[in-house]
Motif scaffolding. Structure first.
Motif, PDB file in Angstrom:
ATOM      1  N   THR A  92      19.601  22.002  16.381  1.00  0.00           N
ATOM      2  CA  THR A  92      19.070  23.385  15.807  1.00  0.00           C
ATOM      3  C   THR A  92      17.875  23.647  16.405  1.00  0.00           C
ATOM      4  N   SER A 120      17.672  30.633  13.826  1.00  0.00           N
ATOM      5  CA  SER A 120      18.157  29.364  14.029  1.00  0.00           C
ATOM      6  C   SER A 120      19.484  29.352  14.624  1.00  0.00           C
ATOM      7  N   MET A 132      13.942  20.395  10.415  1.00  0.00           N
ATOM      8  CA  MET A 132      12.686  21.002  10.626  1.00  0.00           C
ATOM      9  C   MET A 132      12.880  22.657  10.927  1.00  0.00           C
ATOM     10  N   GLN A 164      15.676  24.424  11.165  1.00  0.00           N
ATOM     11  CA  GLN A 164      16.109  25.212  10.017  1.00  0.00           C
ATOM     12  C   GLN A 164      15.427  25.299   8.954  1.00  0.00           C
ATOM     13  N   HIS A 167      13.020  28.277   9.670  1.00  0.00           N
ATOM     14  CA  HIS A 167      13.551  29.484   9.816  1.00  0.00           C
ATOM     15  C   HIS A 167      13.896  30.038   8.482  1.00  0.00           C
ATOM     16  N   LEU A 168      14.316  28.899   7.597  1.00  0.00           N
ATOM     17  CA  LEU A 168      14.731  29.560   6.194  1.00  0.00           C
ATOM     18  C   LEU A 168      13.472  30.112   5.536  1.00  0.00           C
ATOM     19  N   ASP A 227      24.354  28.399   8.050  1.00  0.00           N
ATOM     20  CA  ASP A 227      23.416  29.514   8.373  1.00  0.00           C
ATOM     21  C   ASP A 227      23.405  29.572   9.892  1.00  0.00           C
ATOM     22  N   GLN A 228      23.215  28.443  10.881  1.00  0.00           N
ATOM     23  CA  GLN A 228      23.095  28.606  12.068  1.00  0.00           C
ATOM     24  C   GLN A 228      24.136  29.249  12.820  1.00  0.00           C
ATOM     25  N   ASN A 255      24.180  33.083  12.080  1.00  0.00           N
ATOM     26  CA  ASN A 255      23.269  33.887  12.814  1.00  0.00           C
ATOM     27  C   ASN A 255      23.283  34.107  14.189  1.00  0.00           C
ATOM     28  N   ILE A 264       9.329  13.550  12.885  1.00  0.00           N
ATOM     29  CA  ILE A 264       9.204  14.961  12.567  1.00  0.00           C
ATOM     30  C   ILE A 264       8.815  16.034  13.599  1.00  0.00           C
TER      31      ILE A 264
END
Lengths: 161, 289, 779
Positions: free
Chosen positions: A52, A59, A113, A115, A118-119, B103-104, B107, C29
Motif C-alpha cells: 500500500t 491509498s 501504516m 492504510q 489514509h483512514l 479500501d485500497q 479508491n 514501522i
C-alpha cells in the motif's frame, strides 16, 4: 525488450523522473528502479495490502498500479510518510504501533501504516469497527489484528475533534 | 506474446475514441486493478497500444438531470460511496460498493472498469441490472462522435465479454431516478464483509404499496455466465401481495431459474440453496420494512 | 549508559510482567528493516525455478539449449548438471532437481540464473521438457491397496514412517468402560502463508567459502547439513539471517530451492538471489499435515476415562519433511492431556502425489486436539455430565507422571479450565443455547470448549536442546547480548533483553542484540517447539548471572564489603538492603578495564534443559516444562447459509509466568486468529494432486473485520525450571480453536462435524444431513 516510457512525478515530496517499462507496476518501479524497499511485495494481486502507498491523497495497492500512471502525481511511500505538514498524525501512528505491540514480523507493517494513515486522514475519529473494515485489504499473519486496530483507534481518539 | 508498442494518455474523450478508431488493438487502462493481475496471470494479452484514460476528467463524476442519474465511467467505487446522490437514490449500488474489494481497491477501481470486465460475479453489475441502467458507448467513426445507449441487461454476453465494439469506449451509465417510495436491496454472500468474490449476489428493487409489489426487478450474480435478470422470480412477485406464500413461490422460482456452475468457491447445488434462502430472507425484510 | 548525577537511593523496579515494546518495531514501522527481499548484493544474479506442472510423470527429455543461448543467462542447471546432488529431507528421499521422474506438481526440473528476473523467466519458458504421465496416487487411503502406484522404489509399501505407542492395556480399559465411542476425523490442508515469501541469497567467496542469506529457523542445523551436503568443512559455511517475514514452523527443513540456489551460485560464480512469487509460495511450500484419524475412547458412568485407541493415516505427500514426524506431538495429547490409564496410538504416514507436509505451529497438536476434545464433549453427553465437570475430573495435576513418562512439575490445567469457563459464563450459555436450537430464527448461538497440552520447556529431539549466550558489557555498561536464538517476529530479542536487564539492573535501552550470524552467535538448535523464551531465556539469564557475579566481586573489593550485601539496580551498584547507590556501573567497568590487571566483563553460558530423550517406545520426560490452556469459543451459525461467525474467544493459558505482557498477548491473539483460520476459512484445495487455489483470493486468511473479541487470562504456575518461572507459549494459542469451534457448532445446532474446515458450504451440507459419515480403519 518492453517499451520504456519516461515519467515525471513527485515522490515523497521530491520531484523526480523515472524511465519505466510500460507494463511495470508501481511496486516494481519503487523497489527495483528507484530502490525504495519499504513498500513490500506480498501477493502482486491486491489481496494482501503489503504494497500500500498513497497517490494523490488516497491509498492504493502499488502492485495493481501501472508505473506509467504515476506521471504527474503525488506519490507517498512509507519512507515519506509524515514528511509533510500532516506529520503529527504519522508520528502518533508510529508511536501507537510501537506502544500497542502492533508489530511482530513486521512485513505487513509498512502497508498497514500507509492504510492506517489514509483512514485517519479520511475519518479522523473512526471507531474500531470501521477501522477493521478499513484495513480489510491488509493481511497480517502474526498479530491477529487486534493490536493493530487498538493502535489506530488510539490515534483517532487522541485527535481533538 | 504481444509487446506493447505505444503508451498513450489522452486528455479528452475525442482523443481516446480516435485512438480506438485507429487500426491495431488497444488495451484501455482505467483503474488498472483488474487489468494488472489479468495481464500478470496471462489471462489478458496486452494489445499494441496501452491507452490510459484516467486523465479524461469528463468521464468522472455523478450528476442528476432530466430524471436520470449519470455516472461517468471513471467514477471510482469510493467516489460512489461518498456521493450524496448515489447514497440517497441508489441504495443497492451503495450496498454493493460497500462490499467491493478493499479500501485500497475501491479508491482506484472504476465503475466503468467493473462493467467492462463483465465478470459474472462483478459486484456493481447486479445493482445496475436492477436499476434499469443503460450503458453509454461512444465511438468516433470518420471524426464524428457517435453515442449509443444499451440496457445493461443486454450488454453482457459472457464472462469478460460484452457488446462493446473494439472502437467504442464506455463513457458511463445512466440510471432512471427511482421514485420516492422505491425499495432497493443488495445482498452478496461471502465469508468476509468485502475482499471476497461473490459466491452469489442478489439485487432487488420495487415499490411496495398497500402490501402489493410493483415494478419489481430481481437480478442475480455468480449464477450464470453473466449477471442475470430473474424474470421468473420477478413474475412471481409483480403485482402480488407480499405474503409468505408469495415469498415462498418467488424463492422457489429463483432457485429453479438460476444455472450456476461448480467451481473452487462453491458447488452449483449450494449456490441454488443460497439463492433460494437469501431471496426469501431479502423479501422477508422487504415485507417487514 | 550516560553518566548521571549520583542518586542517593534507587527503588526496586522489575521489568517482569510489564508491557515492554518490541525492540525492532520502530525500524519495521518506518519500512527500514531489510528483509531478504530487500537485500541486493553487488553483481547479484536472479534465479528462477522451472517446476513440473505434472503430478506424476517420467521425464523423457529436458532441452535447455535455447535457454542457455539467451543473452543475460549465466547458468542453467538440471539434474544432469549436478551429478553430485544427493537427496535432502528428513528421510533423504528428495532430490532437489528431478532428473528422471516427477512426483508432484511443484517438482523442480531446472533452474536459471540471469541478469534480471525477466530474463530468468524468459529462459524458463524456453526450456522444453517431455514427460510421460504415470498413474496417480492422490488418495492416501489408496496407497496401501494392492496395485497402488509406488512413489519411491525403496518404499514399495508407500509408507514413509510408522509410529507405534502404547501404555496400559486398552482391552482391559475397554472392558471396564460404560461408554465407548469410535469416530473418524478428517483434517485438511492448510499452509503457513508467511507474508514475506521464501527467498535466499547465496555467494561463494574467493576461497570457496559459502555465505547464505537465509530465512531458516534453524541456522546451526542448516549450516551443518549444507556442509555435509556439499562435502565442505562446516567452518566454511556461514549463514546470515535477515529479519524474517513470518516463520510459524515453515523454515525448519532444507528445501530444494535453497540447494538449487547454491548450485546456481557455484555454476555462475556470482551471488545469486532467489525469491518465490506468491503463487510459488503456495505451490512449493510445505503444508500442515492432512490426517485421517480414528479415535476410540471410553469412560465409566462416574466420568473416569478408561482408555483411548488411535489410528491415524498421514498424507505425507510426495516427499518426507517434518510433517511425517508430527505423531511425536500428537501422541502426547492422546496419552497425557488427561489421565488415561490405557492408550494405544498408531500412525502410518504414506506417500502420495500431493503437496508434501512440513512443520507448522502446533505440530500435529491441532489435529489431535480436534479429535480428542470433541470426544470429551461427546462422552460427557453420553453419561449426562457437564463437559466442564467431566474435564475437571480427568484433568492432570502438578506432580503427575503420565503413562508416556511426562512429569508435570508445574500444571495450571484445572485453573485454565475453571478460569475460561467462568470468564465466558460457559455452563449457563451452553444450557441456554441448547434451548434455542429448536426455537428462534435461523441464526443459532453456540459455545464450545477445548483444552490443550504442549511442550513448554523445549523438546529434546536433537543431541542437544540447548542454546548458547555470549554477553558483553562495554566500558559504558552497554550490553551486547549475543544469542543463538533467532528472532522470527515473535519478540525473542525483546524478552531475552528483558531477562538480562532484570539480572543486571539495567534499562532496556542498555542492550543491543546480535542473533543472526552463525559466524558470531553461539549454537542453538533453532526456533521450534515453543522453546526460545524458555531455553534461550535461561541461557541469557545464566550469562547475565555470571556477569553479575564478576561485577559484584569487583565492587565488593572496591567497597571492602561482602558481595552478598550488594546488588545492581538502575545502572548502579547498590547496597542490597537499603537501595543506597554506591558505585556508578560504567565507572566501575572502566576501572576494571583500564587498570594494570585489565579485565573485560564478557561471559558465556550454555543452557541445556534437564529433559531427556524419549526411548524407542516414545517414553520419557521430553520437555523441561509443559504448557496448558483452555479456550472457549462462541459462535453464531446461520443455518440458512452455513456461515459460522466467531464472536468471542475466552482463552486461559498456563504460561508459567508472564514476562513481557505486550509480547505474550500478541502471541496469544495471533495464535487464536491463526486457529480461527484453520477452523473456519483456510482450505488448501488439492484435487488429484493439483492445487486449486494457490492465491489469497481463494485461500482465505482471516481479515481484520472477522476477528473475534478476545478475553485472555494468564495462569501463572511459576515453573521451577522456567526463566523467572515462565514456560513456552508460541504454539499453544492456535491449538484449541478448531476443536472448541466444533463443540460450539454442535451446541448451536445439534450437528457434529468431524471434518475441517467449517466453511459455509461444508457446514450447510452438514446441517442438511448431506455430509458423508467418515469411517476409516486401517487394514
Amino acid at each position: 525488450m518492453s517499451l520504456m516510457h519516461d515519467i515525471d512525478f513527485t515522490l515523497n515530496g521530491v520531484r523526480r523522473r523515472a524511465t519505466v517499462r510500460v507494463d511495470m507496476s508501481a511496486l516494481d518501479m519503487l523497489r527495483e528502479t528507484i530502490g525504495l524497499t519499504g513498500t513490500k511485495y506480498g501477493c502482486g494481486e491486491g489481496e494482501c495490502g503489503a504494497c500500500t502507498i498513497q497517490v494523490d491523497g488516497v491509498s492504493l495497492n502499488s502492485c495493481l498500479m501501472f508505473a506509467v500512471d504515476c506521471h504527474g502525481r503525488q506519490v507517498v511511500t512509507i519512507e515519506g510518510l509524515g514528511a509533510d505538514e500532516a506529520s503529527t498524525r504519522a508520528s502518533a501512528l508510529r508511536d501507537a504501533f510501537v506502544e500497542h505491540g502492533a508489530v511482530q514480523c513486521g512485513f505487513c507493517t509498512p502497508g498497514m501504516m500507509m492504510q492506517a494513515s489514509h483512514l485517519l486522514d479520511r475519518h479522523p475519529h473512526a471507531d474500531a469497527e470501521s477501522i477493521k473494515r478499513g484495513i480489510e485489504g491488509n493481511l497480517c499473519r502474526c498479530t491477529g489484528y487486534k493490536k493493530i486496530v487498538d493502535a489506530i483507534v488510539a490515534v483517532g481518539e487522541g485527535i481533538a475533534p | 506474446m504481444t509487446e506493447i508498442e505505444r503508451y498513450y494518455a489522452p486528455a479528452s474523450l475525442e482523443q481516446a475514441v480516435d485512438c480506438l478508431q485507429e487500426a491495431g488493438g488497444v488495451t484501455v487502462l482505467a483503474g488498472g486493478t483488474d487489468l494488472m493481475p489479468q495481464k500478470n496471470a496471462g489471462r489478458l494479452k496486452p494489445q499494441r497500444t496501452l491507452m490510459n484514460i484516467r486523465g479524461i476528467a469528463e468521464l468522472r463524476g455523478v450528476e442528476l438531470s432530466g430524471g436520470e442519474i449519470r455516472i461517468g465511467a471513471l467514477t471510482t467505487i469510493t467516489d460512489l460511496l461518498e456521493n450524496p446522490l448515489v447514497r440517497q437514490h441508489l441504495p443497492q449500488l451503495i450496498e454493493a460498493c460497500n462490499h467491493f474489494a478493499s479500501d485500497q481497491i475501491r479508491n482506484v477501481a472504476t465503475l466503468g472498469g467493473n462493467i467492462c470486465n463483465a465478470s459474472p460475479a462483478g459486484d456493481t453489475l447486479v445493482p445496475l441490472l436492477v436499476l434499469d441502467a443503460r450503458v453509454d458507448l461512444v465511438s468516433r467513426p470518420e471524426g464524428r462522435m457517435l453515442r449509443r445507449g444499451l440496457p445493461v441487461a443486454e450488454f453482457f454476453v459472457g464472462p469478460g465479454k460484452t457488446r462493446k465494439a473494439p472502437t467504442e469506449l464506455l463513457a458511463g451509465v445512466t440510471i432512471p431516478l427511482p421514485p420516492e417510495n422505491y425499495l432497493g436491496r443488495f445482498f452478496k454472500f461471502g465469508t468476509r464483509p468485502a475482499l471476497d468474490i461473490a459466491t452469489i449476489s442478489i439485487g432487488f428493487g420495487g415499490i411496495l404499496e398497500g402490501g402489493v409489489l410493483s415494478r419489481v426487478r430481481v437480478a442475480f450474480g455468480a449464477v450464470a455466465a453473466t449477471p442475470v435478470r430473474a424474470s421468473h422470480t420477478e413474475a412471481a412477485l409483480e403485482g402480488r401481495p407480499l405474503t409468505e406464500a408469495t415469498i415462498a413461490a418467488a424463492a422457489a422460482a429463483a432457485r429453479d431459474e438460476v444455472t450456476p456452475i461448480d467451481d473452487v468457491r462453491a458447488s452449483a447445488w449450494y449456490r441454488k440453496e443460497l439463492i433460494h434462502n437469501m431471496t426469501k430472507r431479502i423479501l422477508d425484510h422487504v415485507a417487514h420494512a | 549508559m550516560s553518566v548521571s548525577e549520583k542518586p542517593r537511593f534507587i527503588a526496586q523496579e522489575s521489568l517482569i510482567g510489564t508491557r515492554v515494546t518490541k525492540m525492532d518495531a520502530p525500524e519495521k514501522i518506518e519500512g527500514k528493516t531489510r528483509y531478504i527481499h530487500d537485500i541486493s548484493l553487488p553483481g547479484q544474479l536472479h534465479a528462477k525455478i522451472l517446476r513440473s506442472g505434472r503430478v506424476h510423470a517420467r521425464i523423457l527429455s529436458i532441452d535447455t539449449r535455447a535457454a542457455r543461448a539467451l543473452p543475460g543467462v549465466h547458468a542453467v542447471i538440471t539434474a544432469a548438471d549436478v551429478p553430485d546432488q544427493r537427496p535432502i529431507g528428513v528421510v533423504r528421499d528428495h532430490l532437489p532437481l528431478k532428473g528422471d521422474r516427477v512426483r508432484s506438481l511443484r517438482d523442480e526440473i531446472a533452474a536459471v540464473a540471469a541478469d534480471t528476473e525477466e530474463i530468468a523467466a524468459q529462459a524458463l519458458s524456453l526450456i522444453e521438457v517431455e514427460y510421460e504421465d504415470l498413474p496417480l496416487l492422490a488418495n492416501p487411503e489408496d496407497s496401501q491397496k494392492p496395485g497402488a502406484p509406488v512413489l519411491h522404489d525403496d518404499h514399495p509399501d508407500n509408507v514413509a514412517m510408522r509410529f507405534e505407542y502404547s501404555h496400559g492395556d486398552v482391552r482391559a480399559g475397554e472392558a471396564e468402560s460404560d461408554v465407548v465411542l469410535e469416530d473418524t476425523f478428517k483434517l485438511h490442508y492448510v499452509t503457513h502463508c508467511c507474508m514475506g515469501v521464501s527467498g535466499i541469497i547465496v555467494e561463494f567467496d574467493a576461497s570457496g567459502s559459502l555465505l547464505m542469506y537465509s530465512n531458516t529457523q534453524v541456522p546451526f542445523l542448516h549450516k551443518r547439513e549444507f556442509a555435509d551436503y556439499l562435502g565442505m568443512d562446516p567452518s566454511r559455511v556461514r549463514i546470515i539471517q535477515p529479519p524474517i517475514g513470518g516463520g510459524f514452523g515453515s523454515k525448519l527443513d532444507i528445501y530444494p530451492f535453497e540447494v538449487i540456489c547454491v548450485f546456481l551460485a557455484r555454476a555462475a560464480k556470482r551471488p545469486v538471489k532467489l525469491l518465490f512469487t506468491r503463487e510459488e509460495e503456495f505451490l512449493a511450500s510445505p503444508t500442515r499435515q492432512p490426517v485421517l484419524l480414528t479415535l476410540r475412547s471410553g469412560c465409566k458412568k462416574d466420568g473416569t476415562l478408561t482408555f483411548r485407541q488411535v489410528h491415524t493415516l498421514h498424507d505425507n505427500g510426495a516427499y518426507t519433511s517434518w510433517g511425517a514426524t508430527t505423531p511425536f506431538v500428537m501422541m502426547q495429547t492422546f496419552s497425557s492431556l488427561y489421565r488415561v490409564p490405557h492408550c494405544d496410538y498408531h500412525t502410518v504416514a504414506v506417500y502420495t502425489n500431493n503437496p508434501y507436509a512440513g512443520s507448522f505451529r502446533g505440530y500435529g497438536n491441532l489435529q489431535a486436539t480436534f479429535a480428542i476434545e470433541q470426544h470429551m464433549d461427546m462422552m460427557a453427553e453420553a453419561i449426562g455430565m457437564e463437559p466442564l465437570e467431566f474435564r475437571l475430573k480427568n484433568a492432570q495435576d502438578a506432580g503427575e507422571v503420565t503413562g508416556q513418562g511426562m512429569s508435570f512439575k508445574s500444571c495450571g490445567f484445572k485453573e485454565c479450565l475453571t478460569t475460561a469457563a467462568a470468564r465466558s459464563d460457559y455452563s449457563r450459555k451452553r444450557r441456554e443455547n441448547l434451548e434455542q436450537r429448536q426455537s428462534g430464527g435461523p441464526v443459532k448461538r453456540g459455545i464450545g470448549m477445548a483444552s490443550m497440552l504442549h511442550v513448554g520447556g523445549g523438546a529434546k529431539i536433537y543431541p542437544s536442546d540447548g542454546c548458547g549466550t555470549i554477553l558483553k558489557l562495554d566500558d559504558f555498561a552497554h550490553v551486547t547480548l549475543i544469542t543463538g536464538a533467532s528472532e522470527i517476529g515473535q519478540g525473542s530479542e525483546t524478552v531475552l533483553s528483558q531477562l538480562v536487564c532484570e539480572e543486571l539492573g539495567l534499562p532496556m535501552s542498555a542492550v543491543t542484540v546480535v542473533n543472526n550470524d552463525t559466524a558470531i552467535t553461539p549454537w542453538d538448535v533453532g526456533v521450534h517447539a515453543s522453546r526460545t523464551t524458555f531455553i534461550a531465556g535461561n541461557s541469557a539469564i545464566g550469562a547475565a548471572k555470571k556477569a553479575k557475579v564478576k561485577i559484584l566481586a569487583a565492587a565488593a573489593k572496591k567497597l571492602e564489603c561482602a558481595e552478598a550485601d550488594l546488588d545492581l539496580r538502575g545502572g548502579w551498584v547498590i547496597r542490597a538492603a537499603s537501595g543506597e547507590a554506591l558505585l556508578d556501573l560504567p565507572r566501575l567497568l572502566r576501572s576494571l578495564h583500564f587498570s594494570d590487571k585489565a579485565e573485560l566483563v564478557m561471559t558465556t553460558f550454555y543452557y541445556e534443559p534437564p529433559s531427556v530423550h524419549q526411548d524407542k517406545a516414545f517414553k520419557g520426560d521430553v520437555s523441561a516444562a509443559y504448557a496448558w490452556a483452555t479456550q472457549v469459543v462462541e459462535v453464531e451459525v446461520d443455518t440458512e447459509t452455513g456461515i459460522v461467525r466467531m464472536n468471542r474467544v475466552t482463552a486461559a493459558h498456563d504460561v508459567g509466568r508472564v514476562l513481557n505482557r505486550l509480547g505474550i498477548e500478541g502471541q496469544i491473539e495471533g495464535g487464536v486468529v491463526m486457529g480461527q483460520g484453520y477452523a473456519l476459512t483456510e482450505n488448501l484445495l488439492v484435487e488429484m494432486g493439483v492445487m486449486k487455489n494457490p492465491n489469497f483470493r481463494d485461500y482465505k486468511l482471516v481479515t481484520a473485520p472477522e476477528i473475534p473479541e478476545m478475553d485472555i487470562s494468564f495462569i501463572e504456575s511459576m515453573d521451577g525450571e522456567g526463566p523467572q518461572g515462565a514456560k513456552g507459549v508460541g504454539e499453544a494459542p492456535a491449538i484449541c480453536v478448531a476443536a472448541a469451534t466444533a463443540n460450539a457448532i454442535y451446541n448451536a445446532t445439534g450437528v457434529r462435524m468431524f471434518d475441517l474446515p467449517f466453511t459455509p458450504e461444508r457446514v450447510y451440507r452438514a446441517l442438511a444431513g448431506k455430509s458423508e459419515k467418515l469411517c476409516w480403519k486401517p487394514e
